[in-house]
Design an enzyme around this catalytic site. Structure first.
Site, PDB file in Angstrom:
ATOM      1  N   VAL A  12       0.552  -1.194  -0.447  1.00 37.22           N
ATOM      2  CA  VAL A  12      -0.384   0.152  -0.179  1.00 37.22           C
ATOM      3  C   VAL A  12       0.759   1.491  -0.151  1.00 37.22           C
ATOM      4  O   VAL A  12       1.852   1.617   1.064  1.00 37.22           O
ATOM      5  CB  VAL A  12      -0.743   0.251   1.122  1.00 37.22           C
ATOM      6  N   ASP A 247       2.838  12.442 -12.138  1.00 36.22           N
ATOM      7  CA  ASP A 247       3.813  11.946 -10.835  1.00 36.22           C
ATOM      8  C   ASP A 247       3.745  10.197 -12.085  1.00 36.22           C
ATOM      9  O   ASP A 247       2.787   9.509 -12.247  1.00 36.22           O
ATOM     10  CB  ASP A 247       1.950  10.742 -10.501  1.00 36.22           C
ATOM     11  N   ASP A 253       6.563   0.683 -14.079  1.00 36.58           N
ATOM     12  CA  ASP A 253       5.671  -1.075 -13.934  1.00 36.58           C
ATOM     13  C   ASP A 253       5.088  -1.118 -15.225  1.00 36.58           C
ATOM     14  O   ASP A 253       4.089  -2.199 -15.767  1.00 36.58           O
ATOM     15  CB  ASP A 253       4.873  -1.326 -12.374  1.00 36.58           C
TER      16      ASP A 253
HETATM   17  O1  RIB Z   1       7.074   1.297  -9.541  1.00 39.72           O
HETATM   18  C1  RIB Z   1       6.716   1.633  -8.191  1.00 39.72           C
HETATM   19  C2  RIB Z   1       5.986   0.709  -6.641  1.00 39.72           C
HETATM   20  O2  RIB Z   1       8.009   0.993  -6.419  1.00 39.72           O
HETATM   21  C3  RIB Z   1       5.483   1.643  -5.445  1.00 39.72           C
HETATM   22  O3  RIB Z   1       3.950   0.673  -6.115  1.00 39.72           O
HETATM   23  C4  RIB Z   1       5.575   1.377  -4.668  1.00 39.72           C
HETATM   24  O4  RIB Z   1       5.286   0.317  -3.978  1.00 39.72           O
HETATM   25  C5  RIB Z   1       7.140   0.050  -4.747  1.00 39.72           C
HETATM   26  O5  RIB Z   1       7.285  -0.726  -4.643  1.00 39.72           O
END
Ligand code: RIB
Length: 308
Positions: A12, A247, A253
């Site tokens: 989180v 942001d 990811d």
């Molecule tokens: O890559 C972004 C993520 O890195 C964030 O959501 C945070 O939880 C960390 O794991």
């Protein structure tokens, strides 16, 4: 339909919105505090699912409300959570994120239940790993777990993709030997290879250094500039779209989930997959929060002027 298995973290995220990052010894006020689902593993699983892939996630959450929140987020986004297990008397992973006015961040992790993921958890999921098109992992879980998963995937002839984040200076040769594809950002690539990335020539040099470590296929993300890949004899720089950044959390990811979701088994369509991934990430950076910012396939298609 592409089948993806992600092994990784569930966090989180608490984001402290600040005008500028505090200097050592300085105390500052946040302008706003927000909470969202995060964790590199969970973010990549959600991005893969939203890209249209059938996605399984192997992870550990704690015995708390944060863990239940993460499960709801993953399920709502279409991720199969059969292999997300709860570790008793442990908290769910948590990330504390400073986000400045330009959309850049720095992150401190409380790994919580992420470090309780075991090789046995991976063995329990061996049938889905062996049936996957791509098995994707990062470094927010114990390295031995990733190694166990990649060994199962390679024994079944499947593609393994390693996102070496957070940065690790030395990745064991045993893990590199079962990695088909490595996808660092410029900071992570520099930590591994020692090559500072400043331009396209240094991106190419860094890819070569990573290939010399034994991973045949490399893609380096380079933030707002774009990405560079050296894959199966193809090399190219894919520029990122110029957008107003809100942001950057989770943008990398998003890129990786979409890349895994679109990459063919022989990697021949790497350029096309990298362009789609780049457009998905460009949408993500215009929104707040890691998981809430990940676009649906339809939005990416519209941004590209048609169907994916
Ligand atoms: O890559 C972004 C993520 O890195 C964030 O959501 C945070 O939880 C960390 O794991």
């Amino acid at each position: 339909m592409q089948k993806i298995v992600v092994i990784g973290s569930s966090n989180v995220d608490t984001t402290l919105h600040v005008a500028d990052f505090p200097k050592p010894g300085e105390t500052i006020n946040a302008t706003k505090v927000t909470t969202a689902g995060g964790g590199k593993g969970a973010n990549q699983a959600i991005a893969a699912a939203k890209s249209g892939a059938e996605t399984y996630f192997i992870s550990r959450i704690g015995e708390d409300a944060d863990g239940e929140f993460m499960l709801r987020q993953l399920r709502a986004c279409g991720v199969n959570t059969e292999y997300v297990q709860t570790t008793p008397r442990t908290n769910t992973g948590h990330a504390y994120i400073n986000l400045d006015a330009s959309g850049q961040n720095n992150i401190v992790l409380d790994h919580g239940a992420n470090y309780s993921l075991t090789a046995a958890d991976v063995t329990a999921a061996q049938d889905v790993i062996a049936a996957a098109d791509v098995v994707l992992a990062q470094f927010e879980i114990p390295l031995a777990v990733t190694l166990a998963a990649f060994k199962i995937a390679k024994a079944a002839g499947k593609v393994t993709m390693l996102n070496p984040a957070p940065a690790e200076r030395k990745i064991p040769a045993e893990l590199l030997a079962v990695t088909d594809f490595i996808t660092p950002n410029e900071t992570e690539a520099a930590a591994i290879t020692g090559v500072e990335i400043t331009d396209e020539a240094s991106l190419a040099q860094s890819c070569q250094a990573l290939q010399e470590l034994g991973v045949a296929n490399v893609l380096i993300t380079n933030g707002a500039r774009g990405s560079y890949f050296s894959v199966q004899g193809q090399q190219a720089f894919v520029p990122a779209s110029k957008v107003a950044v809100v942001d950057t959390t989770g943008a990398g990811d998003t890129f990786l989930g979409y890349l895994a979701g679109h990459l063919d088994a022989d990697f021949a369509n790497i350029k096309e997959a990298a362009i789609i991934a780049s457009r998905a990430a460009a949408i993500a950076v215009q929104r707040s929060g890691a998981q809430p910012s990940i676009p649906m396939a339809q939005e990416v298609a519209e941004a590209m002027g048609g169907q994916l």
